[in-house]
Design a protein around this motif. Structure first.
Motif, PDB file in Angstrom:
ATOM      1  N   GLY A  21      10.476  21.873 -18.152  1.00 11.72           N
ATOM      2  CA  GLY A  21       9.772  20.755 -17.523  1.00 11.72           C
ATOM      3  C   GLY A  21       9.584  21.007 -16.037  1.00 11.72           C
ATOM      4  N   LYS A  22       8.562  20.382 -15.458  1.00 19.32           N
ATOM      5  CA  LYS A  22       8.273  20.554 -14.033  1.00 19.32           C
ATOM      6  C   LYS A  22       8.549  19.246 -13.303  1.00 19.32           C
ATOM      7  N   ILE A  23       9.326  19.346 -12.216  1.00 15.41           N
ATOM      8  CA  ILE A  23       9.646  18.162 -11.414  1.00 15.41           C
ATOM      9  C   ILE A  23       8.431  17.866 -10.521  1.00 15.41           C
ATOM     10  N   ILE A  24       7.794  16.716 -10.779  1.00 16.85           N
ATOM     11  CA  ILE A  24       6.579  16.394 -10.002  1.00 16.85           C
ATOM     12  C   ILE A  24       6.860  15.384  -8.896  1.00 16.85           C
ATOM     13  N   GLN A  74      10.805  12.561 -11.613  1.00 15.43           N
ATOM     14  CA  GLN A  74       9.750  12.427 -12.599  1.00 15.43           C
ATOM     15  C   GLN A  74       9.444  13.843 -13.094  1.00 15.43           C
ATOM     16  N   VAL A  75       9.645  14.064 -14.378  1.00 18.02           N
ATOM     17  CA  VAL A  75       9.576  15.423 -14.921  1.00 18.02           C
ATOM     18  C   VAL A  75       8.484  15.498 -15.986  1.00 18.02           C
ATOM     19  N   VAL A  94       6.932  17.226 -19.051  1.00 17.03           N
ATOM     20  CA  VAL A  94       7.300  18.123 -20.150  1.00 17.03           C
ATOM     21  C   VAL A  94       6.100  18.381 -21.058  1.00 17.03           C
ATOM     22  N   LYS A  95       4.925  18.300 -20.477  1.00 18.59           N
ATOM     23  CA  LYS A  95       3.626  18.583 -21.107  1.00 18.59           C
ATOM     24  C   LYS A  95       3.098  17.384 -21.881  1.00 18.59           C
ATOM     25  N   ASP A  96       3.822  16.875 -22.856  1.00 26.19           N
ATOM     26  CA  ASP A  96       3.326  15.759 -23.661  1.00 26.19           C
ATOM     27  C   ASP A  96       3.540  14.409 -22.977  1.00 26.19           C
ATOM     28  N   GLU A  97       4.484  14.368 -22.044  1.00 22.70           N
ATOM     29  CA  GLU A  97       4.767  13.108 -21.347  1.00 22.70           C
ATOM     30  C   GLU A  97       5.504  13.404 -20.050  1.00 22.70           C
ATOM     31  N   VAL A  98       5.581  12.368 -19.208  1.00 22.56           N
ATOM     32  CA  VAL A  98       6.356  12.472 -17.966  1.00 22.56           C
ATOM     33  C   VAL A  98       7.594  11.595 -18.141  1.00 22.56           C
ATOM     34  N   LEU A  99       8.778  12.207 -17.949  1.00 18.90           N
ATOM     35  CA  LEU A  99      10.041  11.516 -18.159  1.00 18.90           C
ATOM     36  C   LEU A  99      10.724  11.217 -16.831  1.00 18.90           C
ATOM     37  N   GLN A 100      11.383  10.066 -16.772  1.00 20.11           N
ATOM     38  CA  GLN A 100      12.223   9.769 -15.615  1.00 20.11           C
ATOM     39  C   GLN A 100      13.652  10.172 -15.961  1.00 20.11           C
ATOM     40  N   ILE A 101      14.212  11.041 -15.114  1.00 19.18           N
ATOM     41  CA  ILE A 101      15.564  11.553 -15.350  1.00 19.18           C
ATOM     42  C   ILE A 101      16.358  11.463 -14.052  1.00 19.18           C
ATOM     43  N   VAL A 102      17.566  10.946 -14.147  1.00 20.86           N
ATOM     44  CA  VAL A 102      18.461  10.836 -12.990  1.00 20.86           C
ATOM     45  C   VAL A 102      19.437  12.003 -13.006  1.00 20.86           C
ATOM     46  N   THR A 103      19.621  12.645 -11.843  1.00 15.26           N
ATOM     47  CA  THR A 103      20.517  13.801 -11.757  1.00 15.26           C
ATOM     48  C   THR A 103      21.352  13.727 -10.484  1.00 15.26           C
ATOM     49  N   GLY A 104      22.489  14.378 -10.529  1.00 17.63           N
ATOM     50  CA  GLY A 104      23.342  14.462  -9.352  1.00 17.63           C
ATOM     51  C   GLY A 104      23.239  15.814  -8.672  1.00 17.63           C
ATOM     52  N   ALA A 105      22.372  16.713  -9.169  1.00 25.40           N
ATOM     53  CA  ALA A 105      22.235  18.049  -8.587  1.00 25.40           C
ATOM     54  C   ALA A 105      21.561  17.973  -7.230  1.00 25.40           C
ATOM     55  N   ASN A 159      20.289  20.962  -5.769  1.00 29.06           N
ATOM     56  CA  ASN A 159      19.555  22.204  -5.529  1.00 29.06           C
ATOM     57  C   ASN A 159      18.123  22.155  -6.062  1.00 29.06           C
ATOM     58  N   ILE A 160      17.614  20.962  -6.360  1.00 30.58           N
ATOM     59  CA  ILE A 160      16.270  20.856  -6.927  1.00 30.58           C
ATOM     60  C   ILE A 160      15.296  20.287  -5.888  1.00 30.58           C
ATOM     61  N   LYS A 161      13.997  20.519  -6.159  1.00 29.75           N
ATOM     62  CA  LYS A 161      12.944  19.955  -5.302  1.00 29.75           C
ATOM     63  C   LYS A 161      11.692  19.786  -6.144  1.00 29.75           C
ATOM     64  N   GLU A 162      10.728  19.107  -5.613  1.00 28.23           N
ATOM     65  CA  GLU A 162       9.460  18.912  -6.320  1.00 28.23           C
ATOM     66  C   GLU A 162       8.786  20.269  -6.527  1.00 28.23           C
ATOM     67  N   GLY A 163       8.249  20.481  -7.710  1.00 28.18           N
ATOM     68  CA  GLY A 163       7.598  21.739  -8.055  1.00 28.18           C
ATOM     69  C   GLY A 163       8.474  22.691  -8.841  1.00 28.18           C
ATOM     70  N   ASP A 164       9.802  22.457  -8.868  1.00 29.46           N
ATOM     71  CA  ASP A 164      10.699  23.319  -9.629  1.00 29.46           C
ATOM     72  C   ASP A 164      10.480  23.141 -11.128  1.00 29.46           C
ATOM     73  N   ILE A 165      10.596  24.252 -11.854  1.00 22.93           N
ATOM     74  CA  ILE A 165      10.541  24.209 -13.321  1.00 22.93           C
ATOM     75  C   ILE A 165      11.970  24.411 -13.827  1.00 22.93           C
ATOM     76  N   VAL A 166      12.431  23.490 -14.656  1.00 22.23           N
ATOM     77  CA  VAL A 166      13.841  23.456 -15.051  1.00 22.23           C
ATOM     78  C   VAL A 166      13.964  23.197 -16.551  1.00 22.23           C
TER      79      VAL A 166
END
Length: 786
Positions: free
Chosen positions: A48-51, A66-67, A69-80, A82-89
């Protein structure tokens, strides 16, 4: 060695499950330790791509993403962090499963809806938590909405092999692929070794000098315009599956080739090579800091790589900090070499440093693999756009290893294996192992240099047998005549000793042949005792097992201690084992000893009775007991020596209270240690029987008053000496001290049985002998009849 299954399949085209391949390779001689299917438990995890990211309104350390995953955009909460917008995870969707059976479901975190989870490498089972940090970031060109197992190559799993030391060719992915191709009869794909070079020549930049024959080949290539960075995801995934941590593209390429081909490579920062020169030589006594940051002591038994001024690597083991590749590196010298296996192993052991490289070099690699590996690395440097390969190569290879030949008759192979394999099939099987075969009266087999383990005709038979199938070689009954083995006289006697001890209600104990030097102090022997002159073990497990035993008593006391302190109050043990006496020669004097120990409702005479039973069972002649008062292990008043033919054959008695205290024992313990060779010299296994006496016996009793210090043995010796051959037996039936007996004296009473084998004794004959005994006792021992 861990072999990622998908990596293996790049070199062989087979449509088989990982478990089928593992089973087949096991049957053809490659020992499989374990099949690990890491991706098997992963389900519904996609890329998925963090948008968009924003701080959680109710938690400072949480981020709402907001991630896509091609078929939909999911809201996911994380404590990491090391991520930023545009990362694929990697994204674990609602209802997904992770390694360990972890289920992921949507829910709320501090009031914010979370429809899944962003995954780290540890959560995907690709690494442990200590080696990675945060969410796994995939490359920018990774497609989204795709199963993560497909992206990371987790569909295959890993086969863990145990490689024997004689099969250095199998210590690589390509080597296992060769075995797989041979086992399934399919084609082994060739490696792409192609690459382009610039118009320069490495000789203008670098000189190499090899000063020791222990370096059998040294090749060097140069790569310019290096761009240090992370290696591609596919390479990192393969390295991680094989158990190697990715570092950067340069180091990862060298590790990749090492795993792929089994040939270690090393990259030096060219700018740190003083004098533009590399010298391969034996080390001097010096300190050297290796890549792991540890300063190590080198000596002249180790091969090192140095430049014009300093050491830069321990050959075959590890490079140095002073020439390592860093982010500022722009030119590297790529080393591919072959070093003597024994020297590498000893160097690794001395330094306490075992590496992936040393574990391969110590198995004596094929020198011809050096060129293949360096060319493969150059191909990867060019293909991945990491650097520009400089023209030319430095290759020092004095004694080239050539293929060797083995000759063997097909008939001999079939007779040896018990098979009926035709010659054509034998040739096909050997061809599958890359061995060329010429068929004449016998098979003339050209063995490639990477198979140095195939030297004799039996080796060829083994190769044919394992490909033919051990499981289909017919079982044949062994034909021959069974001959009963003869056992030696010593073995017969030892068996007699064991039977006698067991018949005496003792249990056999087995203890180690080595112990700590401290045991001599625990048993209170003197500092100058010969027992302390023990043989030291060269490589002990620790001080507690550092010397070979010179007596069985300390080990037996420890066994008694374990039993008594665990509330086993009635204990009877024996051990037959060797002691190792230092006689000042290359080899010790190894002597069998018998140690007997008893405790509980027993006394000294119970122990003496056990030894007397043994003497009788072995028909030992001229055995006697003599008081011993100077042995510090034993109570001075309850100890005796065993003499056999006047030789010291052992000691028995009650353990000294001070020794018992050293073993935390409050119960009396009785121990005997008998020298079995001395006993065996006087033993007779052949039994001789005589008829029962025809003539009657005469019984006479004798009660004597003697001083306390008079030993009963001296009384009995006089009786037998004066007996004129007509005393059949002497029985001591009473020793009394008390009323009617003066202070310092004791009463000793005997029954003496007189009998002759050829006649009936007269009273006159008996009285004459009896009187002479009384007279001799009065004269020698001041004894008086009561």
């Amino acid at each position: 060695m861990k072999v990622p299954f998908n990596w293996l399949l790049e070199y062989v085209d087979i449509n088989k499950d990982i478990n089928e391949v593992a089973e087949k390779l096991t049957l053809t001689g490659s020992k499989v330790e374990e099949v690990i299917e890491k991706g098997k438990e992963i389900d519904r995890v996609v890329t998925g791509k963090i948008i968009k990211t924003e701080k959680h309104p109710n938690a400072d350390k949480l981020t709402i993403c907001q991630v896509d995953v091609k078929d939909e955009v999911l809201q996911i909460v994380t404590g990491a962090d090391n991520i930023k917008e545009g990362d694929i995870v990697p994204v674990a969707l609602h209802g997904s499963t992770l390694p360990g059976g972890v289920k992921i479901k949507k829910g709320k975190l501090r009031g914010a809806e979370s429809n899944g989870m962003l995954c780290s490498e540890a959560e995907l089972g690709l690494a442990d938590e200590d080696s990675v940090h945060g969410i796994m970031i995939l490359s920018e060109d990774t497609p989204i909405g795709v199963d993560i197992k497909e992206i990371l190559g987790l569909n295959g799993g890993v086969i863990d092999f145990e490689i024997t030391s004689n099969r250095a060719d199998c210590f690589s992915i390509y080597g296992i692929a060769r075995e797989t191709a041979a086992s399934f009869g399919c084609e082994l794909k060739k490696l792409d070794l192609s690459f382009k070079e610039n118009n320069e020549n490495i000789s203008d930049y670098l000189k190499v000098e090899v000063q020791t024959p222990l370096c059998r080949r040294y090749m060097a290539k140069m790569i310019k315009n290096i761009k240090i960075g992370p290696s591609p995801e596919w390479m990192q995934a393969k390295l991680q599956e094989a158990g190697v941590r990715p570092i950067n593209n340069v180091v990862d390429i060298t590790n990749y080739v090492m795993l792929e081909l089994g040939q270690p490579l090393h990259a030096f920062d060219y700018n740190n090579i003083e004098g533009n020169k590399i010298i391969v030589k034996m080390a001097s006594d010096e300190k050297f800091t290796t890549l792991d940051g540890v300063e190590r002591q080198l000596d002249n038994s180790m091969i090192v790589i140095s430049d014009a001024e300093k050491t830069v690597a321990v050959a075959g083991v590890m490079g140095g900090q002073n020439s390592e590749v860093t982010e500022s590196t722009n030119t590297i010298v790529l080393e591919s070499a072959n070093f003597d296996g024994v020297t590498t192993r000893l160097s690794s052991k001395k330094l306490g440093l075992r590496t992936e490289a040393s574990s391969r070099f110590e198995k004596d690699l094929d020198p011809n693999l050096v060129e293949i590996a360096v060319n493969r690395a150059c191909h990867l440097f060019e293909t991945l756009g990491v650097g520009e390969v400089v023209g030319g190569v430095i290759d020092i290879y004095s004694n080239k290893l050539e293929p060797h030949y083995v000759r063997v008759s097909p008939k001999w192979i079939n007779d040896f294996l018990g098979t009926n394999i035709n010659v054509e099939d034998m040739v096909k099987m050997l061809n599958r192992l890359e061995m060329e075969v010429e068929v004449k009266d016998e098979l003339i087999i050209k063995v490639p240099t990477f198979r140095q383990d195939v030297k004799i005709k039996e080796d060829v038979a083994e190769e044919i047998a394992r490909l033919y199938g051990y499981d289909i070689i017919p079982t044949q009954k062994i034909v021959g005549e069974a001959v009963e083995a003869e056992i030696t006289k010593e073995q017969k006697m030892i068996e007699t000793v064991k039977r006698t001890m067991v018949a005496s209600s003792l249990y056999e104990a087995l203890t180690y042949s080595f112990y700590s030097p401290k045991v001599f102090d625990k048993i209170n022997i003197s500092k100058d005792s010969e027992l302390r002159n023990a043989i030291n073990i060269a490589n002990p497990l620790g001080e507690d097992f550092s010397i070979m035993r010179t007596t069985l008593i300390p080990s037996m006391l420890e066994a008694m201690q374990r039993n008594i302190l665990r509330d086993n109050k009635e204990v009877g043990l024996f051990e037959i084992g060797k002691v190792y006496l230092n006689i000042g020669k290359d080899l010790p004097d190894e002597r069998y000893k018998l140690c007997v120990a008893i405790a509980g409702d027993v006394d000294f005479y119970n122990l003496k009775g056990i030894i007397e039973n043994l003497i009788e069972a072995l028909s030992v002649d001229k055995a006697e007991f003599e008081r011993e008062t100077n042995n510090p292990i034993f109570h001075p008043g309850r100890c005796a020596k065993l003499l056999v033919r006047k030789k010291n054959a052992g000691v028995l008695g009650e353990v000294h209270p001070d020794v018992l205290e050293n073993y935390d024992l409050e119960t009396r313990v009785y121990i005997a240690e008998i020298d079995l060779p001395t006993l065996f010299e006087a033993a007779k296994l052949d039994k001789k029987y005589k008829p029962l006496p025809k003539y009657p016996a005469v019984l006479r009793d004798m009660a004597l008053l003697v001083k306390d210090e008079v030993e009963v043995k001296k009384i009995e010796d006089i009786m037998l000496k004066q007996g004129k051959g007509i005393i059949e037996e002497i029985r001591l039936f009473d020793v009394y001290k008390g009323k009617q007996i003066p202070e310092g004296f004791k009463s000793v009473a005997y029954s003496i049985i007189y009998r002759a084998e050829d006649r009936t004794l007269t009273d006159e004959e008996i009285n004459k002998v009896h009187n002479s005994i009384v007279k001799e006792l009065e004269e020698k021992l001041d004894a008086k009849l009561r």
